[in-house]
Design a protein around this motif. Structure first.
Motif, PDB file in Angstrom:
ATOM      1  N   ASN A  16       0.781  -1.239   0.000  1.00 25.04           N
ATOM      2  CA  ASN A  16       0.000   0.000   0.000  1.00 25.04           C
ATOM      3  C   ASN A  16       0.809   1.284   0.000  1.00 25.04           C
ATOM      4  O   ASN A  16       0.252   2.365   0.134  1.00 25.04           O
ATOM      5  N   ALA A  17       2.116   1.161  -0.120  1.00 20.97           N
ATOM      6  CA  ALA A  17       2.938   2.368  -0.131  1.00 20.97           C
ATOM      7  C   ALA A  17       2.753   3.118  -1.449  1.00 20.97           C
ATOM      8  O   ALA A  17       3.050   4.301  -1.552  1.00 20.97           O
ATOM      9  N   GLY A  18       2.285   2.387  -2.482  1.00 24.20           N
ATOM     10  CA  GLY A  18       2.049   3.031  -3.780  1.00 24.20           C
ATOM     11  C   GLY A  18       3.026   2.570  -4.856  1.00 24.20           C
ATOM     12  O   GLY A  18       3.256   3.270  -5.844  1.00 24.20           O
ATOM     13  N   LYS A  19       3.568   1.364  -4.692  1.00 21.28           N
ATOM     14  CA  LYS A  19       4.562   0.854  -5.656  1.00 21.28           C
ATOM     15  C   LYS A  19       3.938   0.666  -7.037  1.00 21.28           C
ATOM     16  O   LYS A  19       4.497   1.084  -8.042  1.00 21.28           O
ATOM     17  N   SER A  20       2.769   0.017  -7.069  1.00 22.70           N
ATOM     18  CA  SER A  20       2.127  -0.226  -8.370  1.00 22.70           C
ATOM     19  C   SER A  20       1.726   1.082  -9.024  1.00 22.70           C
ATOM     20  O   SER A  20       1.843   1.244 -10.239  1.00 22.70           O
ATOM     21  N   THR A  21       1.258   2.004  -8.199  1.00 23.43           N
ATOM     22  CA  THR A  21       0.862   3.306  -8.743  1.00 23.43           C
ATOM     23  C   THR A  21       2.074   3.994  -9.372  1.00 23.43           C
ATOM     24  O   THR A  21       1.985   4.574 -10.446  1.00 23.43           O
ATOM     25  N   SER A  53      -4.629  -1.252  -6.284  1.00 27.41           N
ATOM     26  CA  SER A  53      -5.749  -1.574  -5.426  1.00 27.41           C
ATOM     27  C   SER A  53      -5.501  -1.054  -4.026  1.00 27.41           C
ATOM     28  O   SER A  53      -4.377  -1.028  -3.552  1.00 27.41           O
ATOM     29  N   ASN A  88       6.404   8.521  -0.767  1.00 26.75           N
ATOM     30  CA  ASN A  88       5.263   8.683  -1.669  1.00 26.75           C
ATOM     31  C   ASN A  88       4.066   9.294  -0.927  1.00 26.75           C
ATOM     32  O   ASN A  88       4.079   9.399   0.293  1.00 26.75           O
ATOM     33  N   LYS A  89       3.062   9.628  -1.688  1.00 26.47           N
ATOM     34  CA  LYS A  89       1.815  10.229  -1.184  1.00 26.47           C
ATOM     35  C   LYS A  89       2.090  11.579  -0.509  1.00 26.47           C
ATOM     36  O   LYS A  89       1.433  11.929   0.468  1.00 26.47           O
ATOM     37  N   ASP A 147       1.253  14.230  -1.534  1.00 22.51           N
ATOM     38  CA  ASP A 147       0.063  15.084  -1.688  1.00 22.51           C
ATOM     39  C   ASP A 147      -0.813  15.052  -0.442  1.00 22.51           C
ATOM     40  O   ASP A 147      -1.602  15.946  -0.205  1.00 22.51           O
ATOM     41  N   SER A 185       4.608  12.190  -5.424  1.00 25.45           N
ATOM     42  CA  SER A 185       3.233  11.724  -5.342  1.00 25.45           C
ATOM     43  C   SER A 185       3.014  10.905  -6.607  1.00 25.45           C
ATOM     44  O   SER A 185       2.939  11.443  -7.705  1.00 25.45           O
ATOM     45  N   ALA A 186       2.959   9.601  -6.421  1.00 26.99           N
ATOM     46  CA  ALA A 186       2.769   8.728  -7.585  1.00 26.99           C
ATOM     47  C   ALA A 186       1.413   9.016  -8.206  1.00 26.99           C
ATOM     48  O   ALA A 186       1.226   8.902  -9.409  1.00 26.99           O
ATOM     49  N   ALA A 187       0.454   9.396  -7.343  1.00 25.15           N
ATOM     50  CA  ALA A 187      -0.900   9.646  -7.837  1.00 25.15           C
ATOM     51  C   ALA A 187      -0.955  10.882  -8.735  1.00 25.15           C
ATOM     52  O   ALA A 187      -1.544  10.829  -9.811  1.00 25.15           O
TER      53      ALA A 187
HETATM   54  P1  GDP Z   1       1.388  -1.072  -3.484  1.00 26.47           P
HETATM   55  O1  GDP Z   1       0.749  -2.118  -2.646  1.00 26.47           O
HETATM   56  O2  GDP Z   1       2.628  -0.526  -2.820  1.00 26.47           O
HETATM   57  O3  GDP Z   1       1.637  -1.499  -4.892  1.00 26.47           O
HETATM   58  O4  GDP Z   1       0.380   0.187  -3.496  1.00 26.47           O
HETATM   59  P2  GDP Z   1      -0.655   0.648  -4.635  1.00 26.47           P
HETATM   60  O5  GDP Z   1       0.069   1.270  -5.760  1.00 26.47           O
HETATM   61  O6  GDP Z   1      -1.613  -0.455  -4.922  1.00 26.47           O
HETATM   62  O7  GDP Z   1      -1.375   1.844  -3.867  1.00 26.47           O
HETATM   63  C1  GDP Z   1      -2.091   1.649  -2.655  1.00 26.47           C
HETATM   64  C2  GDP Z   1      -3.148   2.748  -2.502  1.00 26.47           C
HETATM   65  O8  GDP Z   1      -2.514   4.018  -2.349  1.00 26.47           O
HETATM   66  C3  GDP Z   1      -4.049   2.891  -3.731  1.00 26.47           C
HETATM   67  O9  GDP Z   1      -5.357   3.182  -3.262  1.00 26.47           O
HETATM   68  C4  GDP Z   1      -3.486   4.097  -4.464  1.00 26.47           C
HETATM   69  O10 GDP Z   1      -4.449   4.780  -5.203  1.00 26.47           O
HETATM   70  C5  GDP Z   1      -2.971   4.936  -3.319  1.00 26.47           C
HETATM   71  N1  GDP Z   1      -1.833   5.790  -3.721  1.00 26.47           N
HETATM   72  C6  GDP Z   1      -0.698   5.415  -4.352  1.00 26.47           C
HETATM   73  N2  GDP Z   1       0.130   6.469  -4.545  1.00 26.47           N
HETATM   74  C7  GDP Z   1      -0.504   7.542  -4.037  1.00 26.47           C
HETATM   75  C8  GDP Z   1      -0.175   8.939  -3.916  1.00 26.47           C
HETATM   76  O11 GDP Z   1       0.872   9.427  -4.353  1.00 26.47           O
HETATM   77  N3  GDP Z   1      -1.089   9.734  -3.292  1.00 26.47           N
HETATM   78  C9  GDP Z   1      -2.272   9.260  -2.820  1.00 26.47           C
HETATM   79  N4  GDP Z   1      -3.106  10.115  -2.260  1.00 26.47           N
HETATM   80  N5  GDP Z   1      -2.627   7.969  -2.909  1.00 26.47           N
HETATM   81  C10 GDP Z   1      -1.764   7.109  -3.497  1.00 26.47           C
END
Ligand code: GDP
Length: 511
Positions: free
Chosen positions: A229-234, A248, A363-364, A366, A417-419
């Motif tokens: 959930n850190a945002g790796k896939s994003t 997800s 990450n995140k 924002d 901010s990956a988002a």
């Molecule tokens: P992973 O498990 O590390 O691959 O994480 P995901 O990429 O699946 O992201 C987990 C959640 O964090 C998702 O709901 C994304 O939409 C959210 N997310 C990822 N990057 C960011 C970001 O830069 N900002 C915000 N606000 N949410 C993010």
């Protein structure tokens, strides 16, 4: 050398439909094949108009260009005919079917044209490999290196070395022959030893290239890792600008390792999204974690992504050595960067842990209330991460990471901010800088495959042993012979049946 009786043919261009197709025929019946298809054999190396006919019905299949390269002045060293009909699927299928009905002809196997060229002395094995790499090259850097290899960068050098070795061997053998007659001239062994020493120096210098040629050929690997959930896939999606990984909000959904090939300013970089690496009982997830670790273990760089909006870094328990502890983000980053936290160990669980270069990605951003100073840093990231001087990047100084202070690592902490995409360009620019500083020295790299490295290491080792054996001519001769043999294997002059299948297996049909 050898002669293969069968005449082979294949589509050498890509699958249709396309404007034109290239169909090649090589072997003793190449001319007969043209005739069977109703095509008059053209002047050598001059394009001629041709109507290709079905040999059974006489029906015209297509109008085409035909070319004729009589042996031995052809790519394979045999008679070669080339037909260039229109590139429609039915046309291609029709011409191939017609050729398969001509007596003595069969479809070529992958790489068979090139293999015949090699067997007929048209190109050495390193050039064959360069050709294979040229066909597979995805970036400018790879293309340049492959072309140099195909043109003989290593092959010609190895041949020069081999000639010098043979000269040294002749001197030693002369000395051995003379000693049988009792009348031993002086000054034969010393020049041979000098040659052996000089060659060993040159070969060792070629080997000490930090593996750059091989890395350029295969691409640098960057693993995106960190807690779920850190945002790796994003981040991976943002970089790849396409939906490569499942994004997800639920932990542990990215079960497999997903890879994206990037062309970063001409340098090949493979980006891996390693599944959330954390303890789990779910067998499917365990497999994902195992694969993630394995891939991360081979990475040149790890981007360790953290959720900067979660004060304790999100779920606890994936922080090696600090499960359950409430260490803040800044402190954790400091510890990871300083090598105090065995992130590498947790990630790869092995001996390479210490040598992994790790960049920390917050990450995140924002979602984070940022103090002014942090905001400025976020904004200034771009300025901080311009490509550095050659040879000064973290890829090639990763071994000394542990001894560096936190301050040295500050430049490898990124706020993004990956988002929204904010800060991602700066991260990419820094990666480009690293790739460039690591790979840019490859203009001079001769070694582009493990096979080359092994052969050259064997050669150098034998030469060093030879250099230490001054007084024992018989042993000296043996070591020189061994060294010459290893070089011969490198270029494919001797004893390479065992590697041929492996090398040609990677070729396309029609090449
Ligand atoms: P992973 O498990 O590390 O691959 O994480 P995901 O990429 O699946 O992201 C987990 C959640 O964090 C998702 O709901 C994304 O939409 C959210 N997310 C990822 N990057 C960011 C970001 O830069 N900002 C915000 N606000 N949410 C993010």
């Amino acid at each position: 050398m050898t002669h293969s009786l069968a005449t082979i043919f294949a589509l050498s261009s890509g699958r249709g439909p396309a404007a034109i197709a290239v169909i090649r025929i090589s072997g003793p019946r190449a001319g007969a094949a043209l005739t069977a298809l109703g095509v008059k054999i053209p002047q050598p190396r001059k394009a001629a108009f041709a109507r290709i006919r079905d040999p059974a019905s006489g029906e015209i299949i297509d109008e085409a260009l035909a070319l004729w390269f009589p042996a031995p002045n052809s790519e394979t060293g045999e008679d070669v005919a080339e037909l260039q009909p229109h590139g429609g699927r039915a046309v291609i299928a029709g011409v191939l079917a017609a050729l398969s009905r001509v007596e003595g002809l069969r479809m070529a196997e992958p790489g068979e044209f090139t293999r015949r060229g090699f067997e007929n002395g048209k190109l050495d094995l390193t050039a064959v490999e360069g050709l294979a790499d040229l066909v597979m090259a995805e970036t400018e850097g790879q293309r340049r290196q492959a072309l140099r290899q195909m043109q003989g960068a290593l092959g010609k050098r190895a041949e020069v070395w081999r000639q010098q070795l043979i000269q040294a061997l002749a001197l030693v053998e002369a000395r051995i022959d003379f000693s049988d007659e009792g009348d031993v001239p002086e000054g034969l062994v010393e020049p041979a030893l000098t040659i052996a020493r000089t060659l060993a120096d040159e070969i060792e210098a070629a080997l000490s290239d930090g593996g750059r040629g091989e890395r350029l050929r295969e691409g640098l690997t960057v693993a995106i890792a960190g807690p779920p959930n850190a945002g790796k896939s994003t981040l991976l999606n943002r970089i790849a600008r396409r939906e490569a990984a499942i994004v997800s909000p639920y932990a542990g959904t990215t079960r497999d390792v997903i890879e994206v090939h990037l062309d970063l300013g001409g340098w090949p970089v493979t980006l891996l999204d390693t599944a959330g690496i954390r303890p789990t009982d779910d067998p499917v997830e365990m497999e994902g974690v195992r694969r993630a670790r394995e891939r991360a273990a081979g990475a040149d760089l790890v981007l360790w992504v953290e959720d900067a909006s979660a004060p304790d870094g999100g779920e606890e328990g994936h922080w090696p050595g600090m499960a359950g502890s409430a260490i803040g983000l800044a402190e954790r980053s400091r510890m990871i960067a300083a090598g105090d936290v065995p992130v590498g160990n947790a990630l790869v669980g092995g001996s390479r842990a210490d040598t992994l270069a790790i960049w920390i990605v917050h990450n995140k951003m924002d979602l984070v209330e940022r103090p002014k100073s942090l905001n400025e840093r976020f904004a200034q990231n771009i300025a901080q991460h311009e490509p550095k001087d050659r040879g000064n990047g973290s890829f090639n100084r990763r071994a000394s990471r542990k001894n560096e202070s936190y301050a040295d690592h500050n430049e490898y902490i990124f706020d993004i901010s990956a988002a929204s995409g904010e800060g991602v360009d700066a991260l990419l620019r820094a990666m480009l800088g690293e790739a460039e500083s690591f790979l840019a020295g490859t203009e001079s790299a001769l070694v582009t495959r493990e096979r080359h490295r092994e052969a050259l290491e064997e050669t150098a080792t034998a030469l060093r042993r030879a250099a230490d054996l001054g007084a024992r001519e018989d042993l000296l001769a043996e070591e020189l012979r061994l060294a010459a043999h290893s070089l011969g294997r490198l270029t494919g002059r001797v004893d390479v049946e065992d590697v041929l299948d492996v090398i040609f297996r990677d070729f396309c049909i029609g090449k």
